[in-house]
Design an enzyme around this catalytic site. Structure first.
Site, PDB file in Angstrom:
ATOM      1  N   ARG A  38      60.683 -15.917  87.496  1.00 34.13           N
ATOM      2  CA  ARG A  38      60.495 -15.890  88.958  1.00 34.13           C
ATOM      3  C   ARG A  38      60.951 -17.199  89.606  1.00 34.13           C
ATOM      4  O   ARG A  38      61.462 -17.193  90.727  1.00 34.13           O
ATOM      5  CB  ARG A  38      59.030 -15.624  89.298  1.00 34.13           C
ATOM      6  CG  ARG A  38      58.695 -14.167  89.084  1.00 34.13           C
ATOM      7  CD  ARG A  38      57.321 -13.829  89.574  1.00 34.13           C
ATOM      8  NE  ARG A  38      57.213 -12.394  89.754  1.00 34.13           N
ATOM      9  CZ  ARG A  38      56.094 -11.701  89.629  1.00 34.13           C
ATOM     10  NH1 ARG A  38      54.975 -12.319  89.332  1.00 34.13           N
ATOM     11  NH2 ARG A  38      56.093 -10.400  89.821  1.00 34.13           N
ATOM     12  N   LYS A 199      48.455   8.496  83.058  1.00 30.94           N
ATOM     13  CA  LYS A 199      47.710   9.538  83.774  1.00 30.94           C
ATOM     14  C   LYS A 199      48.395  10.038  85.040  1.00 30.94           C
ATOM     15  O   LYS A 199      48.946   9.254  85.800  1.00 30.94           O
ATOM     16  CB  LYS A 199      46.336   9.004  84.136  1.00 30.94           C
ATOM     17  CG  LYS A 199      45.481   8.777  82.916  1.00 30.94           C
ATOM     18  CD  LYS A 199      44.048   8.534  83.310  1.00 30.94           C
ATOM     19  CE  LYS A 199      43.175   8.653  82.060  1.00 30.94           C
ATOM     20  NZ  LYS A 199      41.788   8.336  82.357  1.00 30.94           N
ATOM     21  N   GLY A 360      55.208  -2.080  86.704  1.00 32.03           N
ATOM     22  CA  GLY A 360      54.232  -2.278  85.620  1.00 32.03           C
ATOM     23  C   GLY A 360      54.845  -2.384  84.242  1.00 32.03           C
ATOM     24  O   GLY A 360      55.690  -3.230  83.976  1.00 32.03           O
ATOM     25  N   GLY A 383      53.718  -3.413  91.992  1.00 37.54           N
ATOM     26  CA  GLY A 383      53.162  -2.577  93.061  1.00 37.54           C
ATOM     27  C   GLY A 383      54.181  -2.246  94.136  1.00 37.54           C
ATOM     28  O   GLY A 383      54.251  -1.115  94.610  1.00 37.54           O
TER      29      GLY A 383
HETATM   30  P1  AMP Z   1      51.344   3.505  83.376  1.00 38.64           P
HETATM   31  O1  AMP Z   1      50.731   2.140  83.612  1.00 38.64           O
HETATM   32  O2  AMP Z   1      50.605   4.621  84.033  1.00 38.64           O
HETATM   33  O3  AMP Z   1      52.838   3.517  83.629  1.00 38.64           O
HETATM   34  O4  AMP Z   1      51.128   3.809  81.855  1.00 38.64           O
HETATM   35  C1  AMP Z   1      51.724   3.064  80.845  1.00 38.64           C
HETATM   36  C2  AMP Z   1      50.958   3.344  79.600  1.00 38.64           C
HETATM   37  O5  AMP Z   1      51.049   4.712  79.284  1.00 38.64           O
HETATM   38  C3  AMP Z   1      51.490   2.579  78.411  1.00 38.64           C
HETATM   39  O6  AMP Z   1      50.537   1.638  78.021  1.00 38.64           O
HETATM   40  C4  AMP Z   1      51.669   3.663  77.357  1.00 38.64           C
HETATM   41  O7  AMP Z   1      51.157   3.285  76.083  1.00 38.64           O
HETATM   42  C5  AMP Z   1      50.851   4.811  77.912  1.00 38.64           C
HETATM   43  N1  AMP Z   1      51.290   6.099  77.381  1.00 38.64           N
HETATM   44  C6  AMP Z   1      52.513   6.632  77.401  1.00 38.64           C
HETATM   45  N2  AMP Z   1      52.529   7.798  76.740  1.00 38.64           N
HETATM   46  C7  AMP Z   1      51.284   8.018  76.275  1.00 38.64           C
HETATM   47  C8  AMP Z   1      50.669   9.030  75.489  1.00 38.64           C
HETATM   48  N3  AMP Z   1      51.363  10.092  75.049  1.00 38.64           N
HETATM   49  N4  AMP Z   1      49.360   8.898  75.200  1.00 38.64           N
HETATM   50  C9  AMP Z   1      48.663   7.830  75.623  1.00 38.64           C
HETATM   51  N5  AMP Z   1      49.184   6.818  76.364  1.00 38.64           N
HETATM   52  C10 AMP Z   1      50.477   6.920  76.677  1.00 38.64           C
END
Ligand code: AMP
Length: 402
Positions: A38, A199, A360, A383
């Site tokens: 940065r 999620k 992220g 974000g």
């Molecule tokens: P996000 O911050 O919502 O983009 O989520 C990223 C996280 O999703 C990472 O830490 C991944 O390990 C997790 N992730 C991706 N695929 C899966 C899966 N099949 N089961 C559990 N966690 C997952």
């Protein structure tokens, strides 16, 4: 460009310019900067302003201070790194407003840059307080912003300050906004989006915006399981995956909106299931009809899915990507993310695909795949990148419109 740039500010010779940067760099417990990206990315704007004869005053937030005097979050810790990156002396003032700042600006020499203390030592910064913004810009003539990563926040230094002085984007913010516009606002089509991550519930706005804008939407990662369940794949359940039962109806609605907007949704065709949630756990790839109902977790997508995603990608001219396809932090469950990322990188180097990614964990997932320098643009703004992908207007960008 629909935004004001430094060129629009006219003659800057002898003018005092405030540069709102993002110097919120990671640091170890001994206050050593562990990644200076940065800082380095702010240098071209500072150099450009200096070359135009401006006096440059740099401001930024840093960490999550609990009020003034929280030395742990002092920007004084980065002075040496900024000097090294700039090749100029950096004068530091332990406040961002007031007489001390005014005196330091008057004393600033041609081969020096002024760095002020953490903006967030004042609660007024986060509140977007106009009086604080007035204090901030009091000793300066012109305002320039390079802090795209904070542009989704209407903080005092991001919005109110920009309204009080002639204002423009710095090179970094302009580069980011340009790259992101090529991704979603004005893309070459067909346009593919890949959304992964854990999620569905955290990515609803994102999915709802994308299905209206993109031609193909790949849904992978843990969040795909809710969509798989919603489209009738019955062995995916809460015990072996991240299915969110309360999101099934929402997933169905998103799929309906996609259909109405001619957006093709691409779901996993096979999955990698593992006995345990740990690196190198016993695992196997199974077709959707053979997902074990108990005792295994779904941690990645399989080769058939990778092949499908890559072939669909071949038909596209632009890709925007947020979220890993599997649990990329644990080998070998980074396989799909790596292979799809490598394919996207190849198409990019052959000038067949414009690739924009960010948000992220995506940056670390793509770094893990070794493609961090092989995409058209990877945004380090978490974000702000997500809100842009969600189709929201970013106040710190909007305020710089022509
Ligand atoms: P996000 O911050 O919502 O983009 O989520 C990223 C996280 O999703 C990472 O830490 C991944 O390990 C997790 N992730 C991706 N695929 C899966 C899966 N099949 N089961 C559990 N966690 C997952």
């Amino acid at each position: 460009m629909e935004y004001k740039t430094i060129e629009d500010l006219g003659n800057l010779s002898g003018k005092v310019v405030m540069l709102r940067a993002d110097l919120n760099v990671p640091m170890d417990e001994n206050f050593h900067v562990t990644n200076n990206a940065r800082i380095v990315r702010t240098v071209p704007t500072i150099k450009l302003l200096k070359s135009k004869g401006a006096k440059v005053v740099v401001v930024s937030h840093f960490g999550r201070p609990e009020g003034k005097g929280d030395m742990k979050n002092s920007l004084s810790h980065i002075v040496k790194d900024l000097e090294k990156a700039l090749g100029l002396k950096v004068v530091f003032v332990d406040d961002c407003i007031g007489e001390k700042v005014e005196t330091a600006i008057k004393a600033l020499k041609d081969d020096e840059v002024l760095l002020l203390e953490n903006l967030r030592f004042y609660n007024e910064e986060k509140k977007g307080d106009e009086k604080f913004a007035e204090e901030l810009v009091k000793p300066v003539d012109v305002y320039v912003s390079d802090a795209f990563s904070t542009a989704h926040r209407a903080h005092a230094s991001m919005v109110a300050a920009a309204k009080l002085r002639p204002a423009a984007m710095g090179l970094l913010m302009a580069e980011e906004v340009n790259a992101l516009s090529k991704g979603l606002n004005d893309p070459k089509r067909p346009l593919m989006a890949i959304v992964g991550g854990s999620k569905v519930s955290t990515k609803l706005d994102l999915l709802n915006n994308l299905v209206k804008k993109v031609n193909k939407l790949v849904i992978s990662g843990g969040m795909a399981h809710t969509f798989m369940k919603a489209s009738g794949i019955d062995t995916v359940n809460e015990n072996n995956s991240l299915v969110q039962m309360d999101m099934i109806e929402t997933a169905k609605e998103i799929m309906k909106t996609a259909e109405a907007n001619h957006c093709e949704i691409i779901l996993p065709q096979d999955v990698v299931v593992a006995k345990e949630f740990k690196p190198m756990a016993e695992h196997k790839t199974v077709d959707l009809e053979h997902i074990p109902a108990e005792g295994w977790s779904l941690l990645d997508v399989g080769e058939k899915s990778i092949e499908l995603i890559n072939r669909k990608m071949d038909e596209c001219k632009t890709l925007v990507w947020n979220g890993p396809l599997g649990v990329f932090e644990m080998k070998p469950f980074d396989n799909a993310t790596n292979k799809v990322a490598e394919h996207a990188a190849e198409l990019t180097s052959d000038n067949k695909l414009t690739t924009v990614a960010g948000g992220g964990d995506t940056v670390s997932a793509l770094a893990n795949a070794g493609v961090e320098n092989k995409f058209t643009y990877i945004s380090t703004a978490g974000g702000a990148f997500l809100e842009w992908m969600e189709g929201k207007e970013l106040p710190g960008v909007v305020v710089l419109k022509k």
